[in-house]
Enzyme design. Structure first.
Site, PDB file in Angstrom:
ATOM      1  N   GLN A 146     105.023 -55.331  72.141  1.00 44.86           N
ATOM      2  CA  GLN A 146     105.951 -54.256  72.472  1.00 44.86           C
ATOM      3  C   GLN A 146     106.414 -53.593  71.185  1.00 44.86           C
ATOM      4  O   GLN A 146     106.292 -54.147  70.096  1.00 44.86           O
ATOM      5  CB  GLN A 146     107.111 -54.761  73.311  1.00 44.86           C
ATOM      6  CG  GLN A 146     108.064 -55.729  72.657  1.00 44.86           C
ATOM      7  CD  GLN A 146     109.035 -56.321  73.680  1.00 44.86           C
ATOM      8  OE1 GLN A 146     108.646 -56.766  74.752  1.00 44.86           O
ATOM      9  NE2 GLN A 146     110.312 -56.330  73.335  1.00 44.86           N
ATOM     10  N   ASP A 166      91.448 -44.076  72.495  1.00 47.91           N
ATOM     11  CA  ASP A 166      92.398 -43.853  73.591  1.00 47.91           C
ATOM     12  C   ASP A 166      93.180 -42.559  73.371  1.00 47.91           C
ATOM     13  O   ASP A 166      94.399 -42.567  73.229  1.00 47.91           O
ATOM     14  CB  ASP A 166      93.360 -45.053  73.676  1.00 47.91           C
ATOM     15  CG  ASP A 166      94.164 -45.082  74.962  1.00 47.91           C
ATOM     16  OD1 ASP A 166      93.758 -44.410  75.934  1.00 47.91           O
ATOM     17  OD2 ASP A 166      95.205 -45.756  75.006  1.00 47.91           O
TER      18      ASP A 166
END
Length: 205
Positions: free
Chosen positions: A42, A190
């Site tokens: 995260q 991505d």
């Protein structure tokens, strides 16, 4: 994100263990609420002691062991797959490749190397950049990089208000992506709008 964030106490523990000293020796502050949480790590906003705004990517505590056990379990399950399905693909080889790729993703020093390689490949491209990585604070489990402000590449209204040409951005984006694939053989895998911003006339990957 649907992934449950790590409690901040765990975030602190991962950073401290990875650094070998308190995160407070490096950061003036870390935002307790993550910017985003995923299965492996995260990300938190933070401020370095010198006042520089950064983002800190922190690996989930124990994720390597969890994924290793999951892969081992899948290898065991592969042994009982019906023979007709086994002829379609080499499941063990597929799992081995998945695990190799996952281990790379869990090694933030590898990600640091990717950022540095991308920057080097595009250093002569005036309209392209990527986040600066802070090598002195990056480990296999913690990645510290520049916080990138700017306009999301799909925020047409904001881009037009700032005087940007959408056609020019599109052409330069396509040109650079082709360069990455054809010339460099090293490309951003991505390139969705969340990973692309426009800042100071540059496309930030």
């Amino acid at each position: 994100s649907d992934v449950e964030p790590m409690p901040f106490e765990q975030v602190e523990a991962v950073i401290d263990a990875s650094f070998g000293y308190s995160w407070k020796d490096v950061f003036a502050s870390i935002d307790k609420k993550p910017l985003g949480a995923a299965s492996i790590a995260q990300v938190h906003s933070a401020v370095l002691k010198d006042g520089q705004s950064v983002v800190v990517k922190v690996q989930r505590k124990g994720i390597r062991d969890i994924m290793s056990k999951d892969v081992e379990l899948m290898h065991r399950l592969a042994k009982i797959v019906p023979p007709p399905l086994k002829t379609l693909t080499d499941i063990d080889a597929l799992l081995d490749e998945f695990w190799r790729s996952a281990q790379e993703e869990m090694d933030f020093l590898h990600e640091q190397g990717n950022l540095e390689a991308f920057a080097e490949n595009n250093k002569a491209v005036a309209f392209v950049t990527c986040p600066k990585v802070y090598k002195e604070f990056t480990t296999a489990y913690v990645l510290v990089m520049e916080k990138v402000d700017g306009i999301a590449i799909n925020d047409k209204q904001a881009l037009l208000q700032e005087g940007y040409s959408l056609k020019e951005i599109g052409e330069k984006l396509a040109d650079n992506f082709v360069k990455q694939i054809v010339d460099d053989g090293f490309f951003h895998a991505d390139p969705h709008p969340g990973n692309l911003k426009i800042r100071d006339g540059k496309i930030v990957w």
